[in-house]
Design a protein around this motif. Structure first.
Motif, PDB file in Angstrom:
ATOM      1  N   TYR A 130       0.842  -1.195   0.000  1.00  0.00           N
ATOM      2  CA  TYR A 130       0.000   0.000   0.000  1.00  0.00           C
ATOM      3  C   TYR A 130       0.872   1.238   0.000  1.00  0.00           C
ATOM      4  O   TYR A 130       2.008   1.235   0.473  1.00  0.00           O
ATOM      5  CB  TYR A 130      -1.024   0.001   1.137  1.00  0.00           C
ATOM      6  N   HIS A 131       0.295   2.307  -0.586  1.00  0.00           N
ATOM      7  CA  HIS A 131       1.030   3.544  -0.831  1.00  0.00           C
ATOM      8  C   HIS A 131       0.198   4.719  -0.340  1.00  0.00           C
ATOM      9  O   HIS A 131      -1.027   4.623  -0.216  1.00  0.00           O
ATOM     10  CB  HIS A 131       1.322   3.705  -2.326  1.00  0.00           C
ATOM     11  N   LYS A 132       0.856   5.835  -0.119  1.00  0.00           N
ATOM     12  CA  LYS A 132       0.156   7.011   0.398  1.00  0.00           C
ATOM     13  C   LYS A 132      -0.866   7.515  -0.610  1.00  0.00           C
ATOM     14  O   LYS A 132      -1.992   7.868  -0.257  1.00  0.00           O
ATOM     15  CB  LYS A 132       1.162   8.109   0.743  1.00  0.00           C
ATOM     16  N   THR A 133      -0.497   7.551  -1.875  1.00  0.00           N
ATOM     17  CA  THR A 133      -1.405   7.983  -2.941  1.00  0.00           C
ATOM     18  C   THR A 133      -1.243   7.061  -4.137  1.00  0.00           C
ATOM     19  O   THR A 133      -0.300   6.266  -4.200  1.00  0.00           O
ATOM     20  CB  THR A 133      -1.125   9.426  -3.378  1.00  0.00           C
ATOM     21  N   LYS A 134      -2.132   7.211  -5.099  1.00  0.00           N
ATOM     22  CA  LYS A 134      -2.049   6.409  -6.326  1.00  0.00           C
ATOM     23  C   LYS A 134      -0.770   6.727  -7.084  1.00  0.00           C
ATOM     24  O   LYS A 134      -0.133   5.846  -7.659  1.00  0.00           O
ATOM     25  CB  LYS A 134      -3.274   6.688  -7.200  1.00  0.00           C
ATOM     26  N   GLY A 135      -0.374   8.009  -7.077  1.00  0.00           N
ATOM     27  CA  GLY A 135       0.833   8.413  -7.790  1.00  0.00           C
ATOM     28  C   GLY A 135       2.085   7.762  -7.247  1.00  0.00           C
ATOM     29  O   GLY A 135       2.993   7.397  -7.990  1.00  0.00           O
ATOM     30  N   ASN A 136       2.160   7.575  -5.922  1.00  0.00           N
ATOM     31  CA  ASN A 136       3.336   6.949  -5.312  1.00  0.00           C
ATOM     32  C   ASN A 136       3.528   5.516  -5.766  1.00  0.00           C
ATOM     33  O   ASN A 136       4.637   4.984  -5.746  1.00  0.00           O
ATOM     34  CB  ASN A 136       3.218   6.969  -3.786  1.00  0.00           C
ATOM     35  N   ALA A 137       2.411   4.854  -6.164  1.00  0.00           N
ATOM     36  CA  ALA A 137       2.485   3.440  -6.526  1.00  0.00           C
ATOM     37  C   ALA A 137       3.317   3.210  -7.780  1.00  0.00           C
ATOM     38  O   ALA A 137       3.806   2.112  -8.017  1.00  0.00           O
ATOM     39  CB  ALA A 137       1.075   2.882  -6.725  1.00  0.00           C
ATOM     40  N   LYS A 138       3.480   4.271  -8.609  1.00  0.00           N
ATOM     41  CA  LYS A 138       4.247   4.105  -9.842  1.00  0.00           C
ATOM     42  C   LYS A 138       5.744   4.113  -9.571  1.00  0.00           C
ATOM     43  O   LYS A 138       6.530   3.656 -10.387  1.00  0.00           O
ATOM     44  CB  LYS A 138       3.882   5.220 -10.830  1.00  0.00           C
ATOM     45  N   GLU A 181       8.823   3.806  -6.236  1.00  0.00           N
ATOM     46  CA  GLU A 181       9.248   2.786  -5.278  1.00  0.00           C
ATOM     47  C   GLU A 181       8.701   3.046  -3.869  1.00  0.00           C
ATOM     48  O   GLU A 181       9.101   2.388  -2.925  1.00  0.00           O
ATOM     49  CB  GLU A 181      10.785   2.754  -5.233  1.00  0.00           C
ATOM     50  N   GLY A 182       7.807   4.033  -3.741  1.00  0.00           N
ATOM     51  CA  GLY A 182       7.448   4.490  -2.407  1.00  0.00           C
ATOM     52  C   GLY A 182       6.348   3.724  -1.720  1.00  0.00           C
ATOM     53  O   GLY A 182       5.339   4.317  -1.326  1.00  0.00           O
ATOM     54  N   ALA A 183       6.485   2.422  -1.550  1.00  0.00           N
ATOM     55  CA  ALA A 183       5.485   1.650  -0.812  1.00  0.00           C
ATOM     56  C   ALA A 183       5.657   1.884   0.683  1.00  0.00           C
ATOM     57  O   ALA A 183       6.761   1.783   1.216  1.00  0.00           O
ATOM     58  CB  ALA A 183       5.625   0.165  -1.127  1.00  0.00           C
ATOM     59  N   LEU A 184       4.556   2.241   1.367  1.00  0.00           N
ATOM     60  CA  LEU A 184       4.616   2.400   2.817  1.00  0.00           C
ATOM     61  C   LEU A 184       4.749   1.045   3.503  1.00  0.00           C
ATOM     62  O   LEU A 184       5.303   0.942   4.590  1.00  0.00           O
ATOM     63  CB  LEU A 184       3.351   3.104   3.313  1.00  0.00           C
ATOM     64  N   CYS A 185       4.215   0.016   2.863  1.00  0.00           N
ATOM     65  CA  CYS A 185       4.304  -1.335   3.425  1.00  0.00           C
ATOM     66  C   CYS A 185       4.261  -2.342   2.284  1.00  0.00           C
ATOM     67  O   CYS A 185       3.481  -2.179   1.336  1.00  0.00           O
ATOM     68  CB  CYS A 185       3.145  -1.579   4.397  1.00  0.00           C
ATOM     69  N   SER A 186       5.097  -3.341   2.361  1.00  0.00           N
ATOM     70  CA  SER A 186       5.125  -4.404   1.346  1.00  0.00           C
ATOM     71  C   SER A 186       5.056  -5.762   2.035  1.00  0.00           C
ATOM     72  O   SER A 186       5.865  -6.050   2.915  1.00  0.00           O
ATOM     73  CB  SER A 186       6.406  -4.304   0.514  1.00  0.00           C
ATOM     74  N   ILE A 187       4.065  -6.562   1.647  1.00  0.00           N
ATOM     75  CA  ILE A 187       3.902  -7.904   2.201  1.00  0.00           C
ATOM     76  C   ILE A 187       4.165  -8.919   1.087  1.00  0.00           C
ATOM     77  O   ILE A 187       3.380  -9.011   0.139  1.00  0.00           O
ATOM     78  CB  ILE A 187       2.479  -8.110   2.761  1.00  0.00           C
ATOM     79  N   PRO A 188       5.260  -9.659   1.144  1.00  0.00           N
ATOM     80  CA  PRO A 188       5.491 -10.698   0.135  1.00  0.00           C
ATOM     81  C   PRO A 188       4.344 -11.714   0.155  1.00  0.00           C
ATOM     82  O   PRO A 188       3.790 -12.020   1.226  1.00  0.00           O
ATOM     83  CB  PRO A 188       6.815 -11.338   0.576  1.00  0.00           C
ATOM     84  N   ILE A 189       3.994 -12.231  -1.005  1.00  0.00           N
ATOM     85  CA  ILE A 189       2.876 -13.171  -1.095  1.00  0.00           C
ATOM     86  C   ILE A 189       3.102 -14.383  -0.189  1.00  0.00           C
ATOM     87  O   ILE A 189       2.169 -14.887   0.442  1.00  0.00           O
ATOM     88  CB  ILE A 189       2.660 -13.627  -2.559  1.00  0.00           C
TER      89      ILE A 189
END
Length: 837
Positions: free
Chosen positions: A611-619, A621-629
């Protein structure tokens, strides 16, 4: 999501084509044009929204929406809104179709007049009431009757402006009565438990002399109990009306007790009726389906017949082929057949058999698979199911770029805008075609195995049938992969889930030109320019009249139709599976941080959930949190009581759970399904979980104090690990049974045709000429078995309905009073059965 009913699973789904609106009333300002969008709602809950069409009073949407309906509902509603940048969007009108009326419009384009949106008619939910009339002795020794009204609870109240703070107002109505009493307000709860009792004195008539409990009929007929539900609002406009119930006291009868659930109803406050088309109208095509699925053993005879189809000689005598013969549209038969055969791993032999039979009947290699036959429809459906992620990784990045860049690509001189340059547009279009052609022809190694196996079979059958035509082994495959897969996906990316909405007119035109060119490049036709009616397209195609393009197509077709198998078809590039805004609760990674709720942009790929702060951040590297599958141990619903919030679910990780709220019930189900599927093969998946949150030092569900305590509830059942092919075999067999049952008269007619063909060798009767019958005796045998299996299932459905009719209580939680669909059901059963409630 299925609803369990005494061993039976009930599935609801709806497929909607939102066409266009017309004659929307003009805006009162000088501009008069409106920026309109349309929403789809289950009762008051929005589950889909079209894009906004700007500056139009006749907006064309052209959008499709499909969803599995995860809960009960009363109305399927459509709202037209006018977007307002400075104020809240205003509603122009609505279409509300009752659940019991959906079948009237099944599968047909229909213009619905828009009706006014009135707050007093926007109701949903139900209330549980208990009424008791008691005889009391007063202090003076006289008798009086008191009505005790108990308001127990409500369910499924709407969320109004992001909140639901309900209370009930109870009053006794009569010729001279208007007493009102209120419950306490239940904050942030759309399923409130009131459990409050109110007493009303019922004055007995002067003629009353009987000592025993009795109330004269005339007096009772004049009295009614009214319960209004309100949302307590802090706004200056006052509390919002949620719905009302009126209960005539004559329902008390001799027993003097009445306990029942009621659906909340709108109130009539004298609004003027609106003339037809005064607010405009909306064109819709609605297909609502309700599947009643028995336990698997009920379907064994019919399912076995269907799955043997590939081995029946000739294949035209098989149960699956017969279904295609009797259905009005081949697509009707293709969808459940493909899903059933895919589920049981028998799709390739079945498609090979029916394709071989069709090729054997084809006389001209240039017309191979050009018609809408059962073969072509089944292969189309297989590619849509098995190839969806292949399309995503191949086409989605460049389709997204085309839709966002809005480069001018019009090459028709007649349609060219004054500000545009024809040569510049041609170059823009050429670059797009070149890039898309390149990614397609270099994607052969990523083509799903099941598609490669089908293409190999098509190629071999076509080459064997037309040995003198050297190119038929290519055209047999290209007629599907280019003409029916890549070209349609480029033309309408929203229908293949590559884009959320139908493209704007300018982008749609660009995609049309690209699709035409790619289709022609893939067809390997002898004369390329002859494929275009328009001279400007023929001229543009000269850019691609080089042998390297034909060679690239042939190399690609050779690769995807080769008999060689790949054990590993994994794609290293992450595939974006789903994304969108949701609300998440802080996970507590910072020990002293606040655990509040925030809106975030979520992305799911086959590698990770972020998840990211905004939609723009998702493009970036700025993920606030990353959960590997591989760290997702379970994905389950979270009980509403945890945070007094609807549509919540939890993503359980080794150290903690991430609590998320989706925007609506359909979106919550979609996220849970796809997260579960993509993490299904994780070795450390949990078998139990906590359905409620860990708050204030303990689990709310089981009250254990250790945050590491094992779950107290079994996890939901496992799903197939293959995320493209989540199929319920019993449900598909039930759908096939429904088709056979619908077209039973054609099955009987086909039996007659078999008999006629067996004994009469002359010209075929016209009424039988539509059926393909290669072997009358074998076909007749299969028909007899199919009809027998269908009739057995029909008897089981009839018996289930009768049993349900006998057991169902009107006024229960499942069938509240005011349930129009159940009342219709009662009338139907009363006409066809001697059973009574």
């Amino acid at each position: 999501m299925a609803v369990e009913e005494e061993g039976l699973r009930v599935f609801q789904s709806v497929k909607i084509k939102i066409g266009e609106a017309k004659n929307i009333p003009p805006y009162p300002g000088p501009n008069k044009m409106r920026d309109c969008y349309c929403t789809v709602n289950l009762d008051q809950e929005e589950v889909f929204r079209t894009k906004t069409i700007e500056k139009s009073l006749c907006p064309f949407y052209g959008e499709d929406f499909y969803c599995e309906i995860p809960r009960s509902f009363r109305h399927l509603s459509f709202y037209i809104f006018d977007r307002d940048v400075f104020r809240r969007d205003s509603s122009i009108g609505k279409v509300a179709v009752k659940k019991e009326d959906l079948q009237k419009y099944h599968g047909k384009d229909h213009w619905f007049p828009l009706q006014p949106v009135c707050a007093d008619s926007e109701v949903q939910g139900k209330v549980h009431l208990e009424l008791r009339l008691s005889e009391l002795i007063t202090d003076s020794g006289g008798l009086c009757h008191k009505l005790a009204t108990r308001v127990l609870e409500c369910q499924d109240l709407p969320i109004v402006n992001g909140q639901c703070d309900p209370y009930a107002a109870v009053s006794l109505l009569g010729p001279s009565r208007s007493e009102a009493k209120k419950t306490k307000v239940k904050r942030k709860n759309n399923n409130p438990q009131f459990d409050e009792i109110f007493f009303f004195e019922v004055t007995k008539p002067l003629s009353f002399t009987k000592r025993q409990f009795d109330v004269e009929e005339d007096d009772v007929d004049k009295l009614a109990l009214k319960v209004d539900l309100w949302n307590a609002s802090n706004l200056k406009f006052g509390d919002e009306f949620l719905g009302e119930v009126r209960v005539p006291l004559k329902v008390l009868g001799q027993a003097g007790v009445h306990d029942a659930w009621y659906f909340l109803q709108p109130r009539d406050n004298g609004h003027k009726s609106v003339k037809a088309d005064e607010l405009g109208s909306l064109r819709l095509n609605i297909v609502y389906t309700e599947d009643h699925v028995f336990p698997t053993e009920h379907y064994n005879p019919l399912r076995d017949l269907l799955l043997q189809s590939a081995h029946v000689q000739p294949v035209s005598a098989s149960a699956a082929h017969i279904l295609g013969e009797v259905c009005r549209e081949k697509q009707e038969a293709a969808v459940p057949l493909v899903r059933l055969f895919l589920h049981y791993g028998k799709i390739v032999p079945f498609l090979s058999a029916i394709a071989h039979a069709e090729i054997s009947r084809t006389q001209d290699p240039n017309t191979i698979f050009r018609g809408n036959s059962l073969t072509s429809k089944c292969i189309d459906e297989t590619m849509k199911l098995a190839g969806m992620h292949y399309l995503r990784v191949t086409l989605k990045p460049i389709i997204d770029e085309i839709c966002s860049d809005h480069k001018p690509c019009e090459i028709d001189p007649v349609k060219l805008k004054e500000s545009e340059n024809l040569d510049t547009n041609r170059e823009n279009l050429r670059q797009y075609v070149d890039r898309i052609f390149s990614v397609i022809t270099s994607s052969g190694v990523s083509c799903p195995t099941v598609m490669c196996d089908i293409f190999f079979s098509l190629r071999e059958s076509a080459a064997s049938r037309f040995q003198v035509d050297a190119d038929v082994r290519y055209t047999a495959v290209s007629s599907f992969i280019f003409l029916r897969f890549f070209a349609p996906a480029i033309l309408s990316p929203n229908l293949f889930h590559l884009r959320p909405h139908h493209p704007d007119p300018c982008t749609s035109r660009t995609l049309t030109l690209i699709s035409k060119t790619i289709q022609t490049l893939g067809s390997l036709a002898k004369s390329k320019s002859a494929n275009f009616k328009e001279s400007y397209m023929a001229a543009f195609y000269d850019y691609f009249n080089e042998q390297k393009y034909a060679d690239a197509v042939k190399n690609f077709l050779d690769l995807i139709s080769s008999s060689a198998r790949w054990d590993q078809k994994s794609i290293e590039t992450p595939i974006m599976l789903k994304e969108g805004f949701m609300i998440k609760r802080a996970q507590g990674r910072n020990r002293f941080g606040l655990k509040n709720f925030k809106k975030r942009w979520f992305r799911l790929t086959n590698h990770e959930f972020t998840y990211h702060k905004t939609k723009g951040n998702a493009k970036g590297e700025g993920a606030l949190c990353s959960i590997p599958i591989e760290n997702i141990l379970a994905v389950e619903r979270l009980e509403e009581e945890s945070f007094k919030m609807k549509n919540m679910f939890q993503v359980i990780q080794p150290e903690r759970a991430l609590y998320i709220q989706a925007n609506n019930c359909v979106e919550a189900r979609d996220w849970i399904d796809i997260l579960t599927k993509v993490s299904q093969c994780n070795r450390k998946r949990l078998s139990t979980f906590h359905p409620s949150a860990f708050l204030n030092g303990h689990w709310l569900c089981c009250k254990l104090s250790a945050d590491t305590a094992p779950g107290c509830t079994p996890c939901t059942g496992g799903l197939p690990a293959n995320i493209q092919l989540d199929v319920d075999g019993d449900r598909e067999t039930e759908r096939i049974y429904s088709l056979y049952s619908t077209y039973m008269s054609k099955l009987v007619k086909m039996q007659e045709a078999c008999g006629s063909k067996s004994v009469y060798d002359g010209p075929e009767q016209e009424e039988y000429s539509t059926f393909v019958i290669d072997d009358p005796q074998e076909t007749y045998k299969t028909l007899r078995l199919v009809i027998s299996a269908v009739q057995t299932l029909e008897q089981q459905h009839t018996q289930y309905k009768r049993d349900k009719f006998r057991k169902t209580k009107y006024g229960s939680q499942e069938h509240p009073i005011g349930d129009q669909s159940f009342q219709c059901y009662i009338r139907q059963q009363s006409e066809s059965s001697t059973y009574s409630i």
